[in-house]
Motif scaffolding. Structure first.
Motif, PDB file in Angstrom:
ATOM      1  N   LEU B 300      44.449  81.309  45.564  1.00  0.00           N
ATOM      2  CA  LEU B 300      44.803  80.035  46.199  1.00  0.00           C
ATOM      3  C   LEU B 300      46.229  80.102  46.751  1.00  0.00           C
ATOM      4  N   ILE B 320      47.426  70.740  45.491  1.00  0.00           N
ATOM      5  CA  ILE B 320      46.225  71.351  44.910  1.00  0.00           C
ATOM      6  C   ILE B 320      46.638  72.457  43.940  1.00  0.00           C
ATOM      7  N   LEU B 323      48.342  70.871  40.814  1.00  0.00           N
ATOM      8  CA  LEU B 323      47.349  70.229  39.959  1.00  0.00           C
ATOM      9  C   LEU B 323      46.561  71.277  39.168  1.00  0.00           C
ATOM     10  N   TYR B 324      46.120  72.292  39.866  1.00  0.00           N
ATOM     11  CA  TYR B 324      45.288  73.305  39.250  1.00  0.00           C
ATOM     12  C   TYR B 324      46.085  74.131  38.238  1.00  0.00           C
ATOM     13  N   ARG B 377      46.549  63.655  42.476  1.00  0.00           N
ATOM     14  CA  ARG B 377      45.182  63.364  42.947  1.00  0.00           C
ATOM     15  C   ARG B 377      45.207  62.267  44.011  1.00  0.00           C
ATOM     16  N   ILE B 380      46.379  63.988  47.264  1.00  0.00           N
ATOM     17  CA  ILE B 380      45.315  64.791  47.883  1.00  0.00           C
ATOM     18  C   ILE B 380      44.235  63.869  48.455  1.00  0.00           C
TER      19      ILE B 380
END
Lengths: 341, 389
Positions: B300, B320, B323-324, B377, B380
């Motif tokens: 990613l 992203i 968050l991940y 979130r 996004i």
């Protein structure tokens, strides 16, 4: 290092998506539910004529001489469009024929004049006995296919469908995939190529389809969240829905990135390509399953109907998930193939 | 697509690896106080002298001006060498510094940028307040113009290393009449100004990096305004994508090492019935899953960096990765508690070099700091997916 698909790769995807949605739209799956073959002859012919089956094959067998990355771009669209029939198994059959030196047969698969389904033994097979089929078999899209591919971590080969008679059709949970069962008693595979080259290609291209499914589910859910209104507002204003859509996005992006990494690692013949392929398979399967489930949930009651296509993502994910090795096997391989480089 | 690095990039990697092996501090990083300050500044100074400081800083400001791929390689090697991230220098190098580059006057840049790079000063961030966390723009610390000064009153919180810092990027409310995003001013605050009181906050991992900062008629010269009075929100937001996707690279590499360490730890440990942990199917599944997930986190990052290298300005997609990464880190920490068993209960504070428990507890902050996972979130959902607000 560059993980962004090239313009050529993007145009392969675009052309594939356009063609697949025209000749084998998702709506056609239900119409052909009772047909013995999942894909129509005309759709198959169009796909073959467009050269999609030979993308990753050398031009001497009628291919486009591209690599696993280009096949990945194609199969991501196959997944996204839920295209039916033995597309992947026929592409794999062409590679197996080529790798074993049968260029004439490879050319027939590349041209689509012969099709190959898939056979998988449901019993444990020893490493040294992998080139012979025995016991209960599950068959994917054997109808309409002269050949079947058998892909294992120990090697890959072909068998002619009529060698496996009697062959019993089974009802399939996926209207885009025909299932059958058969019993083999010491049936030797032809075109046997030892090693896991074909298996790795299968893993990556299964992952590609699963990524396409995960992305399609995310897109459908986001569209619904923007347009469906309850309590006077689009349901996407609610964090319970919004954050579910975000989680679908994270899952799809993560799976897409790992897929590209794996495809590039395979094309570059990197030492950890095997690890990357298994990881891509695991991550993509989780993304497709989670996203397919969330898409149905976000669509509420409509999501549970046969009319809505959300269930097709679920059943394709499961059908693909068993076709060339299982998620469990890839998880185990992730741990045993050594640390990524 | 290509995951190989060019010969030139490979040579750069070798150079970085060799230099880090020869020059990185050998002693463990002290866990706090002036010793940590001295350690971090000395290491920054060493990097600076050798021309490695500010890998992502443009050359005109004394930085290395590395390409985004060189930044990626630098951070990968930094993580691979097992070097501690220098959190105390982070604000100066990655937030305040880049903000000054983007928005400050020439004299402000000349005065402040070289010492950040050279490892002479530590900066901290005065953004969050007790009443303004995720809703940062609602901040209410007062700044009143009085002659040539701005007089500041109120309280900030979650200011890391306030007690060690020389300077602070400080957001104050100078105007209450308009919308909340208007009327904010970005100030350079001298942390030794009279009227500043700093109180450390003890965190669940035993750390005391976080502080509350109280301002009681603190006079800050008006010349320390960056940008214009009442226009500080835009200034604060000007550098959010400075690292072009590489911000978490060193931490990711470390997370990958941690997973490999856990896999190794199952080899020589047994459960209560004498079975080797390495044969435990449940643990095997979880280890395999996180190993694959850590690999996909790198992919990613590579995908984002590839886009940056082509000139794309990273947008909210960075959320992203954040968050991940933060959720995956917590998953790994929890798995470690199961593998290390009763050993994991012994409390060994901050810095997981000494043990697992401090690391486990520390990871609870990763989904809160720098924008909670819920806010990520929202970002996004709103800005990447275009969902209705």
């Amino acid at each position: 290092m560059d993980l962004v698909p090239s313009d050529d790769q993007l145009s392969i995807a675009e052309a594939a998506a356009e063609l697949l949605s025209a000749v084998a739209p998702t709506a056609s799956l239900a119409r052909r539910r009772d047909d013995s073959v999942a894909i129509s002859d005309s759709a198959w012919g169009s796909i073959a004529e467009a050269g999609l089956l030979g993308i990753g094959l050398p031009d001497r067998v009628g291919g486009a001489d591209a690599g696993m990355q280009e096949e990945t771009m194609l199969f991501r669209e196959v997944g996204r469009q839920l295209a039916p029939g033995p597309l992947l198994s026929t592409v794999l059959a062409a590679h197996i024929a080529l790798d074993s030196g049968d260029e004439a047969l490879a050319a027939e698969f590349a041209a689509g004049s012969l099709r190959a389904g898939t056979a998988r033994s449901l019993q444990h097979t020893d490493h040294d006995a992998a080139a012979v089929l025995n016991g209960e078999l599950m068959l994917w899209d054997s109808t309409g296919s002269t050949w079947l591919v058998v892909v294992t971590a120990d090697g890959a080969g072909l068998v002619q469908t009529d060698q496996l008679l009697p062959l019993r059709p089974e009802r399939s949970i996926d209207p885009g995939t025909r299932l059958g069962s058969a019993f083999a008693n010491d049936v030797p595979l032809s075109h046997w190529t030892p090693g896991d080259t074909t298996c790795i290609r299968a893993l990556v291209l299964v992952a590609a389809q699963l990524v396409g499914i995960a992305e399609a589910c995310r897109d459908a859910a986001v569209t619904h969240a923007k347009t469906r209104e309850q309590f006077g507002r689009p349901i996407g204003v609610n964090q319970a829905i919004k954050h579910a859509c975000v989680d679908m996005t994270v899952a799809a992006e993560q799976a897409r990135a790992q897929l590209f990494f794996a495809a590039a690692s395979c094309d570059g013949d990197l030492p950890d390509a095997r690890f990357q392929a298994h990881a891509a398979r695991v991550i993509a399967a989780n993304a497709a399953r989670d996203n397919a489930a969330k898409n149905i949930q976000i669509h509420g009651g409509m999501g549970f109907t046969m009319e809505f296509e959300g269930h097709l993502h679920v059943v394709r994910t499961e059908t693909l998930g068993q076709q060339f090795g299982t998620n469990e096997a890839s998880l185990e391989a992730v741990l045993t193939t050594g640390a990524p480089q | 697509m290509d995951v190989d690095f060019s010969n030139e990039q490979q040579a750069f990697r070798d150079e970085v690896r060799t230099w880090l092996a020869e020059n990185a501090p050998r002693e463990a990083r002290p866990h706090g106080g002036t010793e940590m300050r001295e350690h971090d500044l000395a290491w920054q100074h060493t990097q600076s002298k050798a021309g490695w400081a500010g890998i992502s800083w443009p050359k005109e400001y004394g930085g290395r001006g590395g390409s985004v791929l060189e930044q990626l390689i630098w951070f990968e090697e930094y993580g691979r060498a097992g070097l501690p991230t220098m959190d105390s220098c982070f604000v100066g190098l990655s937030h305040a510094g880049p903000t000054l580059m983007a928005c400050a006057r020439e004299d402000q840049k000349e005065f402040h940028l070289p010492p950040i790079l050279a490892g002479d000063v530590i900066w901290c961030q005065g953004f969050s307040e007790p009443g303004s966390g995720s809703d940062l723009a609602s901040l209410s610390v007062r700044g009143e113009v009085d002659g040539d000064d701005i007089v500041v009153n109120g309280q900030k919180i979650w200011t890391s290393y306030a007690d060690l810092a020389d300077w602070q990027e400080l957001l104050v409310r100078t105007n209450r009449s308009g919308k909340k995003h208007d009327g904010i001013t970005w100030l350079i605050c001298d942390m030794r100004s009279p009227g500043i009181t700093i109180r450390p906050i003890e965190t669940i991992d035993g750390g005391t990096d976080f502080c509350e900062v109280f301002y009681d008629d603190v006079r800050i010269p008006r010349s320390n305004v960056v940008g214009e009075i009442d226009r500080g929100w835009g200034v604060a937001m000007s550098t959010l994508s400075f690292e072009r996707g590489t911000a978490f690279t060193a931490s990711q590499v470390k997370l990958a090492r941690t997973v490999e360490d856990l896999i190794a730890a199952t080899q020589d440990r047994v459960d209560a019935r004498g079975r080797a942990l390495v044969d435990d199917d449940g643990l095997r599944r979880r280890l395999a899953t996180v190993r694959a997930e850590v690999a996909s986190l790198r992919s990613l990052t590579y995908l984002m960096v590839s886009k940056s290298a082509k000139g794309a300005i990273p947008g909210p997609e960075g959320s992203i990765v954040k968050l991940y990464y933060s959720e995956l880190q917590q998953k790994v920490a929890r798995l470690g508690m199961d593998i290390l068993g009763a050993d994991s209960l012994k409390f060994i504070d901050a810095g997981h070099r000494g043990g697992w428990s401090g690391y486990f507890l520390h990871t609870f902050s990763s989904t809160i700091g720098g924008g909670t996972s819920e806010i990520q979130r929202n970002i996004i959902g709103d800005r990447v997916l275009g969902l209705p607000r």
